[in-house]
Design a protein around this motif. Structure first.
Motif, PDB file in Angstrom:
ATOM      1  N   MET A  44      28.944   4.037  41.189  1.00  0.00           N
ATOM      2  CA  MET A  44      28.663   2.959  40.246  1.00  0.00           C
ATOM      3  C   MET A  44      29.969   2.475  39.622  1.00  0.00           C
ATOM      4  N   GLU A  45      30.052   1.176  39.399  1.00  0.00           N
ATOM      5  CA  GLU A  45      31.277   0.597  38.863  1.00  0.00           C
ATOM      6  C   GLU A  45      31.357   0.731  37.346  1.00  0.00           C
ATOM      7  N   ASP A  46      30.225   0.566  36.691  1.00  0.00           N
ATOM      8  CA  ASP A  46      30.187   0.648  35.236  1.00  0.00           C
ATOM      9  C   ASP A  46      29.578   1.976  34.822  1.00  0.00           C
ATOM     10  N   PHE A  47      30.286   2.687  33.973  1.00  0.00           N
ATOM     11  CA  PHE A  47      29.821   3.985  33.499  1.00  0.00           C
ATOM     12  C   PHE A  47      29.349   3.830  32.058  1.00  0.00           C
ATOM     13  N   PRO A  48      28.155   4.328  31.751  1.00  0.00           N
ATOM     14  CA  PRO A  48      27.614   4.151  30.396  1.00  0.00           C
ATOM     15  C   PRO A  48      28.537   4.705  29.312  1.00  0.00           C
ATOM     16  N   ARG A  49      28.612   3.979  28.228  1.00  0.00           N
ATOM     17  CA  ARG A  49      29.261   4.440  26.997  1.00  0.00           C
ATOM     18  C   ARG A  49      28.214   4.330  25.907  1.00  0.00           C
ATOM     19  N   PHE A  50      28.029   5.398  25.150  1.00  0.00           N
ATOM     20  CA  PHE A  50      26.959   5.407  24.155  1.00  0.00           C
ATOM     21  C   PHE A  50      27.224   6.477  23.115  1.00  0.00           C
ATOM     22  N   THR A  51      26.428   6.454  22.056  1.00  0.00           N
ATOM     23  CA  THR A  51      26.482   7.474  21.011  1.00  0.00           C
ATOM     24  C   THR A  51      25.363   8.479  21.235  1.00  0.00           C
ATOM     25  N   ALA A  52      25.738   9.744  21.237  1.00  0.00           N
ATOM     26  CA  ALA A  52      24.753  10.825  21.353  1.00  0.00           C
ATOM     27  C   ALA A  52      24.582  11.497  19.999  1.00  0.00           C
ATOM     28  N   ALA A  53      23.369  11.964  19.744  1.00  0.00           N
ATOM     29  CA  ALA A  53      23.066  12.667  18.494  1.00  0.00           C
ATOM     30  C   ALA A  53      22.429  14.011  18.817  1.00  0.00           C
ATOM     31  N   ALA A  54      22.967  15.058  18.241  1.00  0.00           N
ATOM     32  CA  ALA A  54      22.399  16.404  18.381  1.00  0.00           C
ATOM     33  C   ALA A  54      21.791  16.793  17.038  1.00  0.00           C
ATOM     34  N   VAL A  55      20.490  16.990  17.016  1.00  0.00           N
ATOM     35  CA  VAL A  55      19.777  17.309  15.775  1.00  0.00           C
ATOM     36  C   VAL A  55      19.764  18.823  15.571  1.00  0.00           C
ATOM     37  N   GLN A  56      20.257  19.259  14.424  1.00  0.00           N
ATOM     38  CA  GLN A  56      20.129  20.665  14.026  1.00  0.00           C
ATOM     39  C   GLN A  56      19.210  20.703  12.806  1.00  0.00           C
ATOM     40  N   ALA A  57      17.997  21.197  13.027  1.00  0.00           N
ATOM     41  CA  ALA A  57      17.006  21.167  11.957  1.00  0.00           C
ATOM     42  C   ALA A  57      15.939  22.211  12.225  1.00  0.00           C
ATOM     43  N   ALA A  58      15.186  22.519  11.184  1.00  0.00           N
ATOM     44  CA  ALA A  58      14.038  23.421  11.315  1.00  0.00           C
ATOM     45  C   ALA A  58      12.764  22.605  11.402  1.00  0.00           C
ATOM     46  N   PRO A  59      11.787  23.068  12.167  1.00  0.00           N
ATOM     47  CA  PRO A  59      10.481  22.406  12.147  1.00  0.00           C
ATOM     48  C   PRO A  59       9.771  22.685  10.834  1.00  0.00           C
ATOM     49  N   VAL A  60       8.705  21.944  10.565  1.00  0.00           N
ATOM     50  CA  VAL A  60       7.780  22.326   9.499  1.00  0.00           C
ATOM     51  C   VAL A  60       6.921  23.408  10.140  1.00  0.00           C
TER      52      VAL A  60
END
Length: 348
Positions: free
Chosen positions: A1-17
């Motif tokens: 592929m010629e174009d490679f995705p650029r994006f923001t990733a988010a990793a959630v660190q949290a407790a469930p209810v």
């Protein structure tokens, strides 16, 4: 592929209810909205975030823990089902790719639960439901194992995307299969594990495994881990102060994002709730491959070969084993057309 995705990733660190499915799903929906508002296109949640992890397996004998097992089963979600629909709607509303761990209730066996990782596309479609292949140690008291049909790399909006749950990230062959399928973005979901042996540093173990996969595969690894709450401690520890003390020990959770050189792209988050963000540019995966491409030029497939069985394992398959018909017979419709649906069978 010629174009490679650029994006923001988010990793959630949290407790469930804890053990409250509806409230945990509502919390996840809010976190999806928060991460999306900060520009995230990929949002990763911890292992079995909905609605929590069975810590009692590590602190009680099986008889003591059995009532809690039943409670978790009652709290587990159905796939398909309304709780998943709420998560799908949140992904679609924010146009984000969401990877989230859930306790999945089997449709064919009363009492069977899977540790599943669900990947949802930005249009709300379910891209994959991966069931943890082998529950780790005490987890075998709670979860059944999945099969190879769901160890898949997805052609997602953020690039070739794969996911594994917790200890699976130690499974060299599972990781290699994802790499060989072209994985460039890996999501690793974990739980905080303060109930491990006293000399086990969970945060360090997560970092080591995440860095290793990112470096070996020359890819980005997004790591999301849950946190511990007082309610979890009260349930798992009971009136044992030593267990309660152990469950409050530090360095039990780590979330972050690692790059193709194996280094953190951003400072990881340890123990506290929050969201870790980082910019991902998949073009950064190209040049490191020139040195060590273990799924290409830096391997010898005439010497080493991996066989990955992708057959879905089902309790029963209906159909005839009689003589082959003279004319081909079209297969019946699939009951439950869900990715990773090992319970599905073909109608007669």
């Amino acid at each position: 592929m010629e174009d490679f995705p650029r994006f923001t990733a988010a990793a959630v660190q949290a407790a469930p209810v804890y053990l409250d499915t509806a409230a945990t799903v509502a919390k996840a929906v809010a976190l999806i909205g928060e991460a999306a508002s900060n520009g995230a296109s990929l949002i990763a949640f911890p292992e079995v975030f909905v609605p929590g992890y069975p810590y009692w397996n590590w602190t009680m004998n099986p008889v003591q823990g059995s009532p809690w097992y039943e409670r978790l089963y009652r709290c587990a979600i159905d796939i398909p089902g309304p709780h998943l629909d709420a998560l799908r709607a949140a992904a679609a509303a924010t146009k984000t790719t969401v990877v989230i761990g859930v306790n999945e209730r089997s449709r064919h066996s009363l009492g069977l639960i899977y540790n599943s990782v669900v990947t949802i596309g930005p249009d709300g479609s379910v891209l994959n439901v991966h069931r943890k292949l082998v529950p780790t140690w005490a987890e075998k008291l709670t979860w059944g194992g999945g099969d190879g049909s769901t160890v898949r790399v997805l052609d997602s909006a953020v690039g070739p995307l794969g996911a594994l749950a917790c200890g699976e990230n130690t499974n060299t062959l599972a990781r290699f299969s994802l790499l060989a399928q072209g994985e460039l973005v890996h999501v690793a979901s974990y739980i905080s594990l303060p109930v491990a042996p006293a000399d086990y540093d969970m945060a360090q173990a997560i970092a080591v495994r995440s860095a290793a996969h990112a470096f070996e595969g020359k890819l980005f690894s997004v790591v999301a881990c849950s946190t511990i709450t007082d309610e979890m401690i009260e349930i798992a520890a009971g009136d044992d102060p030593e267990i309660a003390k152990a469950m409050r020990r530090p360095n039990s959770a780590l979330s972050g994002i690692f790059g193709p050189d194996g280094n953190p792209v951003v400072e990881p988050l340890i123990d506290e709730e929050g969201i870790v963000y980082a910019e991902i540019d998949l073009a950064r995966c190209i040049q490191p491959k020139q040195m060590h491409d273990i799924i290409g030029a830096y391997n010898r497939f005439d010497v080493f070969q991996l066989h990955h069985d992708t057959t879905p394992r089902r309790p029963v398959v209906f159909g005839s084993r009689g003589p082959v018909a003279e004319e081909p017979v079209a297969p019946g419709p699939v009951i439950g057309p869900w990715p990773g649906d090992g319970d599905a069978v073909r109608a007669g």
